[in-house]
Motif scaffolding. Structure first.
Motif, PDB file in Angstrom:
ATOM      1  N   LEU A 248       0.826  -1.190   0.000  1.00 52.51           N
ATOM      2  CA  LEU A 248       0.000   0.000   0.000  1.00 52.51           C
ATOM      3  C   LEU A 248       0.868   1.250   0.000  1.00 52.51           C
ATOM      4  O   LEU A 248       1.998   1.242   0.435  1.00 52.51           O
ATOM      5  CB  LEU A 248      -0.912   0.009   1.229  1.00 52.51           C
ATOM      6  CG  LEU A 248      -1.933  -1.138   1.277  1.00 52.51           C
ATOM      7  CD1 LEU A 248      -2.753  -1.032   2.552  1.00 52.51           C
ATOM      8  CD2 LEU A 248      -2.838  -1.120   0.072  1.00 52.51           C
TER       9      LEU A 248
ATOM     10  N   ASP B 176      -4.979  -0.936  -3.507  1.00 53.16           N
ATOM     11  CA  ASP B 176      -4.017   0.072  -3.092  1.00 53.16           C
ATOM     12  C   ASP B 176      -4.587   1.453  -3.430  1.00 53.16           C
ATOM     13  O   ASP B 176      -5.770   1.596  -3.720  1.00 53.16           O
ATOM     14  CB  ASP B 176      -2.649  -0.172  -3.744  1.00 53.16           C
ATOM     15  CG  ASP B 176      -2.663   0.011  -5.252  1.00 53.16           C
ATOM     16  OD1 ASP B 176      -3.694   0.444  -5.794  1.00 53.16           O
ATOM     17  OD2 ASP B 176      -1.638  -0.272  -5.890  1.00 53.16           O
ATOM     18  N   ASN B 177      -3.747   2.454  -3.380  1.00 51.70           N
ATOM     19  CA  ASN B 177      -4.258   3.819  -3.476  1.00 51.70           C
ATOM     20  C   ASN B 177      -4.112   4.429  -4.859  1.00 51.70           C
ATOM     21  O   ASN B 177      -3.911   5.633  -4.988  1.00 51.70           O
ATOM     22  CB  ASN B 177      -3.551   4.694  -2.436  1.00 51.70           C
ATOM     23  CG  ASN B 177      -3.872   4.204  -1.045  1.00 51.70           C
ATOM     24  OD1 ASN B 177      -5.025   3.937  -0.721  1.00 51.70           O
ATOM     25  ND2 ASN B 177      -2.842   4.043  -0.227  1.00 51.70           N
TER      26      ASN B 177
ATOM     27  N   GLY C  36       3.845   7.231  -0.218  1.00 54.00           N
ATOM     28  CA  GLY C  36       3.063   6.648  -1.289  1.00 54.00           C
ATOM     29  C   GLY C  36       2.673   7.657  -2.330  1.00 54.00           C
ATOM     30  O   GLY C  36       2.026   7.326  -3.308  1.00 54.00           O
TER      31      GLY C  36
ATOM     32  N   GLU D 121       6.802  -3.904   0.076  1.00 49.24           N
ATOM     33  CA  GLU D 121       5.994  -4.623   1.055  1.00 49.24           C
ATOM     34  C   GLU D 121       6.559  -4.519   2.461  1.00 49.24           C
ATOM     35  O   GLU D 121       5.826  -4.579   3.427  1.00 49.24           O
ATOM     36  CB  GLU D 121       5.870  -6.082   0.631  1.00 49.24           C
ATOM     37  CG  GLU D 121       4.861  -6.249  -0.492  1.00 49.24           C
ATOM     38  CD  GLU D 121       4.616  -7.697  -0.816  1.00 49.24           C
ATOM     39  OE1 GLU D 121       3.564  -7.995  -1.375  1.00 49.24           O
ATOM     40  OE2 GLU D 121       5.489  -8.524  -0.529  1.00 49.24           O
TER      41      GLU D 121
ATOM     42  N   ASN E  11       2.341   2.836  -2.327  1.00 48.34           N
ATOM     43  CA  ASN E  11       3.514   2.817  -3.197  1.00 48.34           C
ATOM     44  C   ASN E  11       4.801   2.523  -2.448  1.00 48.34           C
ATOM     45  O   ASN E  11       5.859   3.053  -2.752  1.00 48.34           O
ATOM     46  CB  ASN E  11       3.698   4.150  -3.928  1.00 48.34           C
ATOM     47  CG  ASN E  11       2.648   4.354  -4.981  1.00 48.34           C
ATOM     48  OD1 ASN E  11       1.730   3.548  -5.113  1.00 48.34           O
ATOM     49  ND2 ASN E  11       2.772   5.423  -5.731  1.00 48.34           N
TER      50      ASN E  11
ATOM     51  N   ARG F 237       3.884  -3.645  -9.606  1.00 50.59           N
ATOM     52  CA  ARG F 237       2.488  -3.433  -9.217  1.00 50.59           C
ATOM     53  C   ARG F 237       1.583  -3.961 -10.320  1.00 50.59           C
ATOM     54  O   ARG F 237       1.754  -3.619 -11.493  1.00 50.59           O
ATOM     55  CB  ARG F 237       2.215  -1.944  -9.010  1.00 50.59           C
ATOM     56  CG  ARG F 237       0.753  -1.652  -8.672  1.00 50.59           C
ATOM     57  CD  ARG F 237       0.456  -0.161  -8.708  1.00 50.59           C
ATOM     58  NE  ARG F 237      -0.926   0.083  -8.311  1.00 50.59           N
ATOM     59  CZ  ARG F 237      -1.963   0.004  -9.139  1.00 50.59           C
ATOM     60  NH1 ARG F 237      -1.770  -0.313 -10.408  1.00 50.59           N
ATOM     61  NH2 ARG F 237      -3.177   0.227  -8.702  1.00 50.59           N
TER      62      ARG F 237
END
Lengths: 157, 212
Positions: free
Chosen positions: B5, B203-204, B153, B10, B7, B23
């Motif tokens: 999440l 994710d965003n 991110g 992990e 960017n 991604r």
């Protein structure tokens, strides 16, 4: 060996040229030019100090400095880490290093696609041609869902 | 490395310029099908110079036009001081002329990525309008939009293409994220286009493929 044999003609960084530069031997250009450079069967090396405002036509062009103009090469174009090109590039082969700057169109000939040469730090990516359907944008609902990781929304004006 | 999440990798560390995080991208997967199915497309790749993308797209037989709008828009030369002391205005027309004048060239595919989030808000509409002008009818545009403004991110990244349904993300510059658009805002941005298709992810990043 005669003077100039085996080594390129050098134009130093303090030299400025306005107009057309043509030749039949390799050239190392570290100065400035506002015009055109034509080296039909030869190599042009654009030094790190060079500032070229010129359309370039040559067999090979290697760029360490700055070029503003279109480049046509029957052989290869190499854009090195310190180099920048603002203009269109048409060549048979092309290599571009990480950290360089390119703004413009890049068009390689078919020969280049079949016989690619990649630059330093660039991983070669295999050409994989698979049968694929044409991307189609389907008209549909605007219902939104978030439970799937990559759910799809369809919207149509 | 797989992308978590915001960017980040992990393990939580931000992506560095030398690292690439993978991604999954449904939008890219769809676009890749198109790029493989159609010969000799004209592709506009918006973002920092990516040798990877140039090599990959040309290996598919397409021509590529590279332009980095975010880095160029960050230069102070585009700001017009106002005499009444109000905030400087962005010189949109001059910016478009300098960066999006393609000399009559049209495009079949535009890889716009998340550029809109990093451009001054006053510039986003005119840029998309100009892209609409230079895209052929039926051409596709792939865009990403951040759903949250909070760091980490939100670092400006380069999206490197792969021959799979993933893109590789690589930190590119220190440009700040300037806007976050919701679905309705995105629809407005592309109101001149004929259709659009959203792809949601956990994710965003929100993805959209727009048809001219």
């Amino acid at each position: 060996m005669k003077l100039g044999e085996g080594s390129p003609t050098v134009i130093g960084k303090t030299v400025g040229i306005r107009g057309e530069l043509t030749g039949g031997e390799d050239l190392f250009m570290d100065g400035q030019i506002d015009g055109t450079i034509t080296l039909a069967e030869s190599r042009l090396t654009v030094g790190a100090n060079a500032r070229l405002l010129a359309d370039i036509s040559a067999r090979d062009v290697i760029v360490f400095g700055r070029v503003e103009g279109d480049i046509k090469a029957t052989g290869r174009v190499e854009l090195r880490q310190t180099g920048s090109i603002v203009g269109d590039v048409a060549s048979a082969r092309l290599s571009i290093e990480e950290g360089s700057y390119m703004k413009g169109n890049i068009n390689l000939t078919d020969a280049a696609i079949m016989n690619r040469s990649l630059g330093t730090g660039i991983a070669e990516i295999p050409i994989v041609r698979q049968p694929a359907s044409v991307l189609s944008i389907t008209e549909g609902t605007s219902e939104e869902t978030e439970q799937a990781e990559h759910s799809v929304l369809f919207r149509e004006k | 490395m797989r992308l978590g999440l915001f960017n980040t990798a992990e393990h939580g560390a931000p992506i560095s310029k030398s690292e690439r995080a993978s991604r999954h991208s449904s939008g890219w997967a769809q676009m890749l099908q198109h790029l493989k199915a159609q010969p000799e497309l004209r592709v506009l790749d918006v973002g920092p110079t990516s040798p990877n993308n140039i090599n990959y797209l040309t290996s598919l037989g397409h021509s590529v036009y590279m332009v980095d709008l975010v880095e160029d828009a960050a230069r102070p030369e585009w700001l017009l001081p106002q005499e009444d002391g109000s905030p400087a205005k962005f010189d949109v027309e001059r910016f478009l002329a300098a960066n999006l004048d393609f000399s009559g060239r049209g495009f079949d595919v535009v890889l716009f990525w998340d550029t809109a989030d990093y451009l001054p808000e006053s510039l986003v509409g005119p840029v998309l309008e100009r892209l609409h002008q230079v895209m052929y009818t039926g051409a596709y545009l792939l865009a990403f939009f951040h759903t949250r403004a909070e760091a980490p991110g939100t670092a400006f990244c380069r999206y490197n293409l792969t021959d799979s349904d993933s893109v590789e993300i690589q930190a590119a510059a220190t440009a700040p994220l300037l806007s976050v658009y919701n679905n309705r805002s995105i629809e407005k941005l592309f109101s001149a286009y004929s259709s659009y298709r959203f792809f949601l992810a956990k994710d965003n990043l929100r993805e959209v493929i727009v048809t001219r």
